[in-house]
Design an enzyme around this catalytic site. Structure first.
Site, PDB file in Angstrom:
ATOM      1  N   LYS A   3      15.306 -27.199  18.736  1.00 11.11           N
ATOM      2  CA  LYS A   3      16.747 -26.961  18.166  1.00 11.11           C
ATOM      3  C   LYS A   3      17.633 -27.948  19.320  1.00 11.11           C
ATOM      4  CE  LYS A   3      16.524 -22.116  16.698  1.00 11.11           C
ATOM      5  NZ  LYS A   3      17.154 -20.936  16.610  1.00 11.11           N
ATOM      6  N   GLY A  34      15.627 -10.577  14.769  1.00  8.79           N
ATOM      7  CA  GLY A  34      15.539 -11.186  13.474  1.00  8.79           C
ATOM      8  C   GLY A  34      14.521 -10.696  12.631  1.00  8.79           C
ATOM      9  N   ARG A  35      13.156 -10.805  13.275  1.00 13.15           N
ATOM     10  CA  ARG A  35      12.024 -10.731  12.461  1.00 13.15           C
ATOM     11  C   ARG A  35      11.743  -9.170  12.421  1.00 13.15           C
ATOM     12  NH1 ARG A  35      11.320 -13.349  16.979  1.00 13.15           N
ATOM     13  NH2 ARG A  35      10.188 -12.174  18.662  1.00 13.15           N
ATOM     14  N   LYS A  84      21.671 -13.591  11.748  1.00  6.05           N
ATOM     15  CA  LYS A  84      22.006 -12.619  12.858  1.00  6.05           C
ATOM     16  C   LYS A  84      23.105 -13.184  13.689  1.00  6.05           C
ATOM     17  CE  LYS A  84      19.965 -10.178  16.806  1.00  6.05           C
ATOM     18  NZ  LYS A  84      18.807 -10.025  17.457  1.00  6.05           N
ATOM     19  N   HIS A 116     -10.650 -20.402  -4.345  1.00  5.28           N
ATOM     20  CA  HIS A 116     -11.035 -21.576  -4.859  1.00  5.28           C
ATOM     21  C   HIS A 116     -10.321 -22.909  -3.770  1.00  5.28           C
ATOM     22  CE1 HIS A 116     -12.659 -19.713  -8.469  1.00  5.28           C
ATOM     23  NE2 HIS A 116     -11.733 -19.057  -8.145  1.00  5.28           N
ATOM     24  N   GLU A 122       5.748 -15.445  16.256  1.00  3.88           N
ATOM     25  CA  GLU A 122       6.985 -15.615  17.050  1.00  3.88           C
ATOM     26  C   GLU A 122       6.963 -14.275  18.003  1.00  3.88           C
ATOM     27  OE1 GLU A 122      11.387 -15.248  15.433  1.00  3.88           O
ATOM     28  OE2 GLU A 122      11.036 -17.478  15.460  1.00  3.88           O
ATOM     29  N   GLU A 148      20.755 -24.449   9.707  1.00  2.00           N
ATOM     30  CA  GLU A 148      20.260 -24.416   8.420  1.00  2.00           C
ATOM     31  C   GLU A 148      21.016 -23.627   7.829  1.00  2.00           C
ATOM     32  OE1 GLU A 148      18.299 -24.236  11.232  1.00  2.00           O
ATOM     33  OE2 GLU A 148      16.268 -24.927  10.827  1.00  2.00           O
TER      34      GLU A 148
HETATM   35  O1  F6P Z   1      14.627 -20.185  15.228  1.00  2.00           O
HETATM   36  C1  F6P Z   1      14.157 -18.698  15.378  1.00  2.00           C
HETATM   37  C2  F6P Z   1      15.149 -17.837  14.876  1.00  2.00           C
HETATM   38  O2  F6P Z   1      16.038 -17.372  15.943  1.00  2.00           O
HETATM   39  C3  F6P Z   1      14.470 -16.480  14.439  1.00  2.00           C
HETATM   40  O3  F6P Z   1      13.924 -15.512  15.324  1.00  2.00           O
HETATM   41  C4  F6P Z   1      15.507 -15.924  13.346  1.00  2.00           C
HETATM   42  O4  F6P Z   1      15.009 -14.920  12.595  1.00  2.00           O
HETATM   43  C5  F6P Z   1      15.985 -17.062  12.798  1.00  2.00           C
HETATM   44  O5  F6P Z   1      16.110 -18.202  13.669  1.00  2.00           O
HETATM   45  C6  F6P Z   1      17.298 -16.969  11.973  1.00  2.00           C
HETATM   46  O6  F6P Z   1      18.131 -16.640  12.960  1.00  2.00           O
HETATM   47  P1  F6P Z   1      19.640 -15.983  12.512  1.00  2.00           P
HETATM   48  O7  F6P Z   1      19.279 -14.984  11.633  1.00  2.00           O
HETATM   49  O8  F6P Z   1      20.627 -15.886  13.783  1.00  2.00           O
HETATM   50  O9  F6P Z   1      20.339 -17.295  11.648  1.00  2.00           O
END
Ligand code: F6P
Length: 534
Positions: free
Chosen positions: A504, A259-260, A202, A376, A345, A208
């Site tokens: 972060k 995002g979610r 987003k 199990h 979240e 990452e």
């Molecule tokens: O770290 C949390 C977050 O901001 C989530 O809310 C989001 O889905 C995820 O990181 C990834 O964010 P982005 O889509 O901006 O890379």
């Protein structure tokens, strides 16, 4: 602009006080076995049919009177007005001053807000998905989604869930972790000429995702892949940053999509490529039907509303701190992980929308594994442990695998677990049994105590006729609205996530220290660990 309606926090209502009194009094002796014995219509009355999802709520620790009081609580908190405001585009994400309009992403053309933009991107994305699916022409065989959190969990969960509907000549990979052990095994399977990388973020600033995308690009170039613009596409609200990466094909979305909550739009590109345009539209249709149900069904018939209220009942009045999700369908193996982000979240907050500290608990821990695997592993604790953990079973009537002799066993297990949780086994019943593995040197009455199950443990069972795109869309939207409902009662903002930021920021400070070894000013534990890890 539509304003966000004034809210009344749950604990400021008379309904909350009444529920509290009930929880301290009559509810303590509530027993599911007696409730069923004394009420032959309990199952009919406490089960609901919503679009594509039937829900048996009768094995929960409630009755008509608790349900009525919870509905009164929702009314006193103005849940309906808040729901309407969200659908109408009010900035209900107050801390970021944003509307929350993932529902607009699945509204049919002409029916939702921002319809032009939404359907513009949707049509463009589905046309692109169809191009990729034309394998002889596109030459694409492997689709690699690089994203994390909401830019990973939804598409990954849905592509796994809908496996029988996925294009048979395409393979899908999801890389999220900033750990080469995630990316490396995927790269090993790829040929740069037939790989498509979707960089999904987003913000296009997430460490990452950017690190994995850079690493994938470096691998692609090193393998002789020449055309980055053809093999890398972006899904983002930050078109500028995507262009700077070298991406020219981008599918956008908007800051009013969290995002979610973003798998319904461009973040759903892997789902669209997997299913095709028709399948993706069916997925949206299922979610839209659930939206309409949430908007229109009376409280007594409204499944997301009742689930959200049940969550409040368990969390705030009966003190249960977690909920286990047990999908009895291997395709739904990533659903618990998806729900962890959606629920925890969203609702893992400890101040209300005005920043006032909350005197009550919010999000439960959500966790689980597909059945029967969980049976199990940790079901022992669900049956005989000291905590009461409501379980949510998901059963699918029609399998798609065509293998004889398995599905009925799966369904029987699902039914047996909810039955066992409820019925339990008394010490007297246990005493009548002769367990072959019991130690002969231990007194039988002691063995019986070990073999007693308290029972009266709550569960909900969802039944889907089949797990197809339409049903999955409805199921996911059901969970979204349930999360909305409990957040509205708790008076919290379910749409920000400030809690992820501290880690972060500290990571950015520690990163250079891992190179330099400088531990000055760090606490002793972090300093010691850092030195060990260098
Ligand atoms: O770290 C949390 C977050 O901001 C989530 O809310 C989001 O889905 C995820 O990181 C990834 O964010 P982005 O889509 O901006 O890379």
């Amino acid at each position: 602009m539509i304003s966000t309606p004034a809210y009344t926090r749950g604990d400021h209502t008379a309904a909350w006080a009444a529920l509290n009194m009930h929880a301290q009094g009559a509810a303590r002796s509530f027993d599911l076995r007696q409730a069923f014995a004394g009420d032959p219509a309990r199952f009919e009355r406490l089960s609901l049919q919503a679009p594509a999802v039937f829900a048996d709520l009768s094995k929960n620790l409630w009755d008509d009177s608790v349900r009525a009081q919870l509905i009164a609580l929702a009314q006193a908190c103005g849940v309906t007005a808040r729901r309407d405001a969200m659908f109408a585009g009010a900035p209900v994400n107050v801390t970021e001053g944003r509307a929350v309009l993932h529902t607009a992403l699945r509204a049919p053309h002409g029916q939702g807000l921002h319809a032009q933009e939404v359907h513009g991107v949707l049509d463009q994305m589905l046309a692109y998905a169809e191009q990729v699916r034309d394998v002889p022409r596109s030459g694409i065989r492997d689709v690699v989604n690089i994203g994390i959190g909401g830019s990973d969990l939804g598409p990954q969960m849905a592509v796994a869930a809908l496996d029988p509907h996925v294009h048979p000549d395409l393979r899908f990979h999801f890389v999220s972790n900033v750990d080469g052990h995630d990316l490396a095994p995927v790269l090993r399977q790829l040929n740069p000429a037939t790989a498509l990388f979707i960089v999904a973020s987003k913000t296009f600033t997430t460490q990452e995702t950017l690190a994995n995308a850079e690493a994938a690009k470096a691998w692609f170039l090193a393998q002789g892949g020449g055309d980055v613009a053809r093999h890398f596409v972006g899904v983002t609200t930050n078109l500028k940053a995507a262009a700077a990466f070298g991406i020219s094909t981008t599918f956008g979305f908007w800051d009013w999509v969290g995002g979610r909550y973003s798998l319904w739009g461009a973040i759903g590109l892997p789902i669209a490529i997997a299913l095709g345009a028709e399948g993706f539209r069916a997925f949206l249709r299922g979610a839209h039907e659930m939206d309409q149900h949430f908007l229109q069904a009376l409280p007594e018939q409204n499944l997301p509303l009742q689930l959200g209220l049940l969550d409040v009942w368990y969390r705030n009045f009966l003190g249960f701190s977690s909920r286990s999700v047990a999908p009895y369908h291997q395709g739904l193996r990533r659903l618990p992980a998806y729900l962890q982000q959606l629920e925890m979240e969203s609702n893992g907050k400890s101040v209300d929308v005005d920043g006032q500290a909350l005197p009550f608990a919010t999000s439960p821990v959500v966790w689980g594994e597909p059945g029967t695997n969980g049976q199990h592993a940790y079901f022992q604790m669900l049956h005989q442990g000291t905590d009461v953990i409501p379980v949510e079973f998901i059963a699918v009537k029609e399998p798609t695998h065509g293998i004889a002799g398995l599905h009925r066993k799966l369904l029987a297990n699902c039914l047996a677990q909810s039955q066992a949780l409820m019925l339990g086994k008394s010490a007297d019943e246990a005493a009548l049994e002769k367990p072959p593995t019991a130690s002969p040197s231990m007194a039988p009455e002691v063995i019986s105590r070990h073999r007693t199950f308290p029972g009266n443990r709550p569960s909900t069972t969802f039944v889907l006729e089949r797990l197809d795109p339409h049903a999955l869309g409805a199921l996911v939207a059901l969970y979204e609205h349930r999360v909305f409902t409990s957040a509205a009662v708790w008076g919290i903002n379910a749409y920000d996530q400030w809690g992820v930021e501290l880690g972060k920021a500290l990571c950015n400070q520690l990163l250079p220290r891992l190179d330099s070894g400088d531990v000055a000013g760090l606490d002793a534990s972090t300093a010691g660990l850092l030195q060990r890890l260098r």
